[in-house]
Design an enzyme around this catalytic site. Structure first.
Site, mmCIF file in Angstrom:
data_model
loop_
_atom_site.group_PDB
_atom_site.id
_atom_site.type_symbol
_atom_site.label_atom_id
_atom_site.label_comp_id
_atom_site.label_asym_id
_atom_site.label_seq_id
_atom_site.Cartn_x
_atom_site.Cartn_y
_atom_site.Cartn_z
ATOM 1 C CB CYS A 63 -0.918 0.022 1.223
ATOM 2 S SG CYS A 63 -2.413 -0.933 1.001
ATOM 3 C CG HIS A 64 1.523 3.395 -3.422
ATOM 4 N ND1 HIS A 64 0.855 2.320 -3.974
ATOM 5 C CD2 HIS A 64 2.668 3.541 -4.154
ATOM 6 C CE1 HIS A 64 1.553 1.845 -4.997
ATOM 7 N NE2 HIS A 64 2.650 2.563 -5.126
ATOM 8 C CD GLU A 99 -5.322 3.125 2.044
ATOM 9 O OE1 GLU A 99 -4.108 3.222 1.825
ATOM 10 O OE2 GLU A 99 -6.113 2.621 1.208
ATOM 11 C CG ASP A 113 -9.311 -6.524 23.561
ATOM 12 O OD1 ASP A 113 -8.796 -7.579 23.980
ATOM 13 O OD2 ASP A 113 -9.166 -5.422 24.108
#
Length: 302
Positions: A63-64, A99, A113
């Site tokens: 990923c850029h 993203e 969690d």
């Protein structure tokens, strides 16, 4: 990483979702009433999603790094599940699908969690991309394989057989990527009268698009813009402004190109430089978006 230096900045958007499935109404009630022992799962998950979106390129190798210019994180409770939605926007050369998905997945992990102490059967499921805008898929709407197109190489040396053409063939190759394969390819001298006669003939033959390559520089034989300009009755300055701007981001001398573009009657005419690299960059800068003119223009497409 994949080379994206040839791409242009555009508005890119993506929406991704992740679902956290609980096992009881009791868990849902704790979520809604903000009584989960570890805290408000919505606020913690939202913050974690924002961090994840910004840090995607740090953990996903290909990923850029890109400017994240907007992120929205929302939640919806449906039956025993919480649906997390992450929307990301950028103006950049590549999309933000990963993203958005990274943000949604990390938000789901944080939620898992925080819920596991009160629900041992909580699960994460269906992390997926819901929508994307601004990439190659959007560009498909401009494609039109019914266009009648001509590529004209303006070069004294090529027309005399002293040099092999590369720029005209590069244009033809680029057009094929946009489903335009039936191209009238010609080579003519870089001569004022010949250029005008060639354009007039192509117009009379109802060509929708004519692309000249060569003769846009500053030498005494570079006459393509001078010959074409008087025949353009509807200039479109933004076309060559875009091509020159794209070129200048890569080599400053692109500002010296004198190319012009616009409609001559019902024919869109574009004049590009004579070097292979320059025309490849110009085609990347202009296509396929330039084909939108044929959706706006009330011309008959052949």
């Amino acid at each position: 990483m994949v080379d994206i230096t040839h791409k242009s900045f555009t508005l890119r958007k993506a929406i991704a979702t992740a679902t956290v499935k609980t096992s009881s109404e009791k868990t849902i009630s704790a979520i809604e009433n903000r009584t989960v022992p570890k805290g408000d799962i919505f606020e913690f998950s939202r913050a974690s999603a924002l961090f994840a979106v910004k840090k995607t390129s740090d953990v996903i190798p290909d990923c850029h790094p890109l400017p994240v210019e907007y992120t929205s994180v929302t939640f919806k409770i449906k039956n025993l599940s919480v649906i997390i939605s992450v929307e990301v926007h950028t103006i950049y050369k590549t999309g933000v699908e990963v993203e958005a998905m990274h943000g949604a997945s990390v938000a789901a992990l944080v939620m898992y969690d925080m819920l596991k102490p009160i629900d041992k059967k909580v699960e994460i499921e269906n992390i997926r991309l819901v929508e994307k805008q601004g990439g190659k898929t959007d560009l498909n709407k401009f494609l039109n394989n019914e266009l009648k197109v001509a590529v004209v190489v303006c070069s004294d040396s090529v027309s005399k057989g002293l040099k092999e053409d590369s720029s005209g063939k590069a244009i033809c190759d680029a057009l094929e990527k946009y489903q335009i394969s039936n191209v009238d390819y010609q080579v003519i001298p870089d001569d004022f009268d010949t250029i005008q006669k060639t354009l007039k003939k192509l117009k009379d033959n109802d060509h929708d698009l004519v692309i000249f390559t060569g003769g846009t520089g500053l030498s005494s034989r570079d006459q393509t813009p001078d010959a074409v300009s008087p025949m353009i009755d509807r200039p479109i300055p933004g076309i060559m402004e875009t091509a020159r701007n794209y070129g200048q981001q890569r080599i400053k001398t692109a500002m010296l190109s004198r190319g012009v573009a616009g409609f001559s009657g019902h024919t869109l005419v574009i004049t590009l430089p004579g070097s292979k690299k320059a025309v490849e960059e110009s085609m990347e800068a202009l296509f396929p978006q330039i084909l939108h003119v044929f959706q706006l223009n009330d011309n008959k497409i052949h």
